[in-house]
Design an enzyme around this catalytic site. Structure first.
Site, PDB file in Angstrom:
ATOM      1  N   HIS A  37       0.848  -1.189   0.000  1.00 28.74           N
ATOM      2  CA  HIS A  37       0.000   0.000   0.000  1.00 28.74           C
ATOM      3  C   HIS A  37       0.882   1.237   0.000  1.00 28.74           C
ATOM      4  CE1 HIS A  37      -2.257  -3.293   1.838  1.00 28.74           C
ATOM      5  NE2 HIS A  37      -3.361  -2.706   1.391  1.00 28.74           N
ATOM      6  N   HIS A  76      -1.672  -1.110   7.301  1.00 26.35           N
ATOM      7  CA  HIS A  76      -1.389  -1.409   5.890  1.00 26.35           C
ATOM      8  C   HIS A  76      -0.286  -0.502   5.337  1.00 26.35           C
ATOM      9  CE1 HIS A  76      -4.657   1.589   6.083  1.00 26.35           C
ATOM     10  NE2 HIS A  76      -4.070   2.144   5.039  1.00 26.35           N
ATOM     11  N   ASN A 201      -7.785  11.911   4.973  1.00 26.69           N
ATOM     12  CA  ASN A 201      -7.656  12.068   3.520  1.00 26.69           C
ATOM     13  C   ASN A 201      -8.956  11.794   2.776  1.00 26.69           C
ATOM     14  OD1 ASN A 201      -7.882   9.201   3.151  1.00 26.69           O
ATOM     15  ND2 ASN A 201      -5.682   8.984   3.566  1.00 26.69           N
ATOM     16  N   GLU A 516     -15.968  -4.033  26.059  1.00 28.12           N
ATOM     17  CA  GLU A 516     -15.181  -5.281  26.090  1.00 28.12           C
ATOM     18  C   GLU A 516     -14.065  -5.293  25.057  1.00 28.12           C
ATOM     19  OE1 GLU A 516     -19.326  -6.225  27.596  1.00 28.12           O
ATOM     20  OE2 GLU A 516     -18.483  -5.185  25.837  1.00 28.12           O
TER      21      GLU A 516
END
Length: 880
Positions: A37, A76, A201, A516
């Site tokens: 990426h 990523h 973005n 949780e």
């Protein structure tokens, strides 16, 4: 203080060249791997340049405990993080250096630069990220760790723990629920040393965010109690832009800071890519054009920006130096007028390495301060100094705890053994007493504490003796027994002290609220922080909200204690929504996670000892790639709402706390006075019943019924063997049943084959093994250990626990009937001598003795008497 800049103030050209270098280095990694990426690395390269070049304090050569933490929640974008770790010299000279060779192996099997950042795989990576939002919650955990450690150890003139946690999160992270849960708690706790850069973005994989996301994120965080700042110049290559906003964030000490940073995804990549969803993933087809644009003097001079013209001069000098002093290949590439692939200009490299070296000096100065601190306070506060020194050496559990735990267990066992019944296997002593009295001494049933109570009491000793223990519950502490205010206090901002006694950052109980997922993800951050032992205690079913965080803990091998109470249909009235019939198999399917479901207080204490062993000796957290040996890992301790304990005394010498460490053990054998080890052939059981947790009590009561039924059948069959020649060898015998407690599959699987065979006798083909578990559903792996299983066929139902168990056929009578039926049906299928026609001698066949030596597995089959007894019991049962 860290110097704000190691380069001349206002050196905008070097900033710009640094940003271009970061983008191209990330671009080369993704292009070389044909995977990855680039949108975020290109868009956030200016931020990375400022953080690693002028703002953060870190030591590339040491895992300095007072370093600033950086978490890439947008995992990523790992190419960006690896580029910065390489530029700053992380691990330089050591075996885990983030070298250029490792960058070239980006996303390749066996490299230290995997597709998403992984803790212990890459030097400088704080936590494993990738699933969006997890890193944000981890960062909240790190900020809690800093606040707690500073409150615990800092003294006047000795700020041992005084650092910031930075996190980079994107639009996807903000959409995830775990981020919102964690952000709400962070705002409530006023964690002012947490700074989040929101990469706003407005683009995700499927397109622009307005397709699904239109809220004002900054306003939401302001409502959660954050200090919200806005940075419209997120694309600027000027590092001073980021320095100024960080200074503003640090100017207040009441709130965590959320910086809305407007950036362009794929910034600089050109039309058709930047600002679009196409920039998110994959390599850029125009990468070589971009290289000419940023890494050639000609390309830079085409820019209208005056700064780029200064950058052109720097690139020109770099090309000249490369042509003159580089290798043959480098010189050849330099002649093209473009700097080559996987290349970092020397001014850029010197800048980042010099700043990293300044961090190494800071780490060394901190170590000197630590020594002075220990010397100064050794007499004044000896326990404090000892605690600090041991934690920094990796020893978080004190030597005293095990003695306290043993004392607690001895006291509990004393009362249990005084009132516990004895179940005998052998009732052929000729006594005139009724069978029931001979089998069960003391008819009154012992009243046990609930499983959650035993766990709570042991947890209390663990927290009392070990100041490193910190954790909490998601609003069910009163039911789970997870909070001990007199021991732990409350982890809250000091301003709560007036209305909540014991409230401060030195408190060791975190009120997570009904969050949780965030609870468990925050614990991952606390574990990564080091020097702390994190735990949580929830209803077992509510861990399903947190499964992604448990999975990340398992991938990272974080030694966290997850306690799950209310573990089965035993919890009763709350019904199937709260009865976790499928959670146990889900957890067992998770690699690196030890799932322990203890059957009694002995096993509860043993479970804590298995967990504590990971923290009892000084050691270094090693970085390695699977399948190297696991050093540390999370543990899930699952226990009951109701009573937990065995209905009869064990008749073996194996202690429950020792049995847990081996995963499974014989808790009641088919021979009175046995050891749980090897048996003579004549003593082998007919049936082995296996269970965990409360189900061990169930199968022990089942055994008592089976012995009773067997005795009655044998008594009525005294003359039934007449006419069966083989039966004259012995009188009818009672059924023989072994009870096995298997609290932890994973630990049992790690034992050698000899031990496993000694418990389950799996090297004997005709011993029937049946697994009984009301906390698990069918087809979830029990056939690995047993021929048959009695499990939950579906979800539970609402009602009193005992009524639910009766309705769903989890009572001793129902289980005994199913076991008896399985044993009888199995007996019908067993072959006896004479079942097949005599085929006569075969030509060239060995002698009968030789045939036995070559064809029979030693001790693998039932003897003829046992087979015949199964046949006769079968016929008798049919007639009945």
């Amino acid at each position: 203080k860290v110097p704000m800049s190691v380069e001349p103030q206002g050196d905008l050209a070097l900033d710009a060249l640094s940003v271009y270098s970061i983008r191209l280095l990330a671009g080369d990694m993704v292009d070389h791997a044909s995977s990855g990426h680039l949108g975020t690395p290109f868009g956030c390269a200016p931020l990375a340049n400022a953080l690693w070049g002028k703002i953060m304090k870190f030591s590339p050569r040491t895992r300095w405990v007072n370093r600033d933490r950086f978490v890439l929640s947008a995992g990523h974008a790992s190419a960006l993080l690896y580029s910065m770790l390489h530029l700053s010299g992380n691990g330089c000279g050591g075996p885990y250096e983030v070298s250029m060779d490792q960058l070239k192996l980006f996303r390749q099997a066996g490299s230290s630069t995997p597709g998403h950042p992984e803790f212990r795989m890459t030097s400088g990576v704080e936590v494993t990220t990738g699933p969006l939002g997890q890193g944000f919650a981890n960062a909240v955990g790190m900020a809690i760790g800093e606040a707690h450690m500073s409150a615990r150890f800092n003294r006047k003139d000795f700020p041992l723990f005084d650092h910031y946690t930075y996190v980079l999160a994107g639009d996807g992270c903000m959409m995830e629920g775990v981020s919102q849960e964690a952000a709400s708690l962070a705002g409530h706790l006023r964690l002012h040393k947490l700074i989040c850069f929101y990469d706003d973005n407005k683009v995700t994989i499927d397109g622009t965010t307005d397709l699904a996301f239109s809220e004002d994120v900054g306003a939401i965080f302001a409502a959660k109690g954050w200090n919200v700042l806005r940075l419209p110049e997120g694309d600027s290559t000027d590092s001073s832009v980021f320095e100024r906003i960080i200074e503003e964030a640090k100017s207040q000490t009441e709130k965590p800071t959320f910086i809305v940073m407007n950036t362009t995804i794929g910034c600089g990549a050109g039309k058709g890519l930047e600002g679009t969803a196409k920039a998110h993933g994959g390599k850029f087809s125009n990468l070589e054009e971009l290289r000419k644009k940023w890494f050639s003097a000609e390309g830079l001079r085409k820019s209208d920006d005056e700064i780029d013209k200064k950058v052109a001069e720097m690139v020109e000098q770099e090309l000249e130096a490369l042509a003159a002093y580089g290798g043959r290949e480098s010189s050849k590439e330099a002649q093209t007028g473009v700097l080559p692939r996987f290349y970092v200009p020397q001014p850029v490299m010197r800048k980042f390495r010099k700043f990293g070296e300044a961090g190494d000096d800071l780490a060394a100065r901190w170590e000197e301060m630590r020594k002075q601190y220990c010397e100064h306070f050794r007499e004044k506060e000896p326990k404090l100094v000892k605690d600090l020194e041991e934690r920094l050496q990796g020893k978080y559990v004190t030597d005293e705890w095990q003695g306290v735990a043993d004392k607690y267990l001895s006291k509990e066992l004393e009362s249990i053994h005084a009132g516990l019944s004895t179940l005998r296997n052998d009732t052929s002593d000729g006594s005139a007493e009724p069978d029931a009295k001979r089998q069960k001494i003391s008819a009154k049933k012992f009243k046990y504490k609930a499983g959650r109570v035993y766990v709570s009491e042991v947890l209390k000793t663990f927290a009392a003796e070990n100041p490193a223990v910190i954790g909490g519950s998601a609003d069910v502490a009163s039911s789970c027994g997870a909070h001990f205010p007199d021991i732990q206090g409350h982890f809250l901002h000091p301003s709560f002290g007036a209305k909540r006694p014991g409230a401060s950052y030195s408190g060791r109980y975190i009120h997570f609220g009904v969050r949780e997922h965030a609870c468990c993800a925050i614990l991952n951050g606390l574990s990564s922080y080091a020097c702390l032992i994190p735990y949580s205690s929830l209803f077992t079913i509510f861990y399903q909200y947190a499964m992604p965080a448990l999975r990340m803990a398992s991938i990272s091998k974080f030694p966290i204690l997850f306690i799950g109470t209310h573990d089965s249909i035993d919890l009763g009235e709350d019904g199937p929504t709260h009865q976790p019939v499928e959670v146990l198999p889900q957890l067992r399917a998770m690699p690196n996670l030890l799932v322990i479901r203890p059957a009694c207080v002995d096993e509860v204490v043993g479970s804590f000892k298995v967990f504590a062993e990971q923290y009892t000796s000084a050691r270094e957290i090693e970085q390695y790639i699977d399948p190297k040996p696991i050093i540390r890992r999370p543990i899930f301790l699952m226990t009951s709402r109701g009573e937990l304990g065995l209905p009869y005394k064990s008749n073996t010498s194996v202690r429950g706390e020792d049995g847990v460490a081996r995963g499974a053990y014989v808790v009641h054998d088919c021979v009175d006075g046995g050891t749980g080890g090897a048996l003579a052939r004549s003593q082998l059981p007919d049936i082995i019943l296996i269970g965990s947790g409360q189900d061990v009590s169930l199968i022990m009561e089942t055994k008592a019924l089976l012995l009773e039924w067997s005795k009655k059948v044998s008594h009525q069959l005294q003359g039934a063997f007449e006419g069966f020649p083989a039966a004259k060898m012995a009188a009818p015998a009672d059924i023989k049943v072994r009870i096995v407690s298997m609290p932890c599959w994973e630990l049992f699987d790690e034992q050698d084959q000899d031990y496993q065979d000694s418990v389950l006798l799996s090297n004997y083909n005709d011993i029937l093994r049946i697994f009984v578990e009301k906390a698990a559903t069918k087809n979830t792996g029990h056939d690995k250990y047993a021929h048959f299983s009695v499990l939950m066929p579906s979800y539970g139902l609402s009602g009193k626990g005992s009524d639910v168990e009766r309705k769903l056929e989890f009572t001793p009578e129902f289980i005994a009937a199913k076991v008896w039926s399985s044993w009888i049906q199995r007996g019908r299928r067993l072959h006896l001598a004479g079942d097949e026609a005599d085929r006569g001698m075969e030509t060239g066949s060995p002698t009968s003795a030789d045939a036995r030596d070559h064809t029979e597995e030693p001790m693998a089959d039932m003897d003829t008497q046992t087979k015949l007894r199964c046949r006769v019991f079968s016929m008798y049962s049919m007639n009945c």
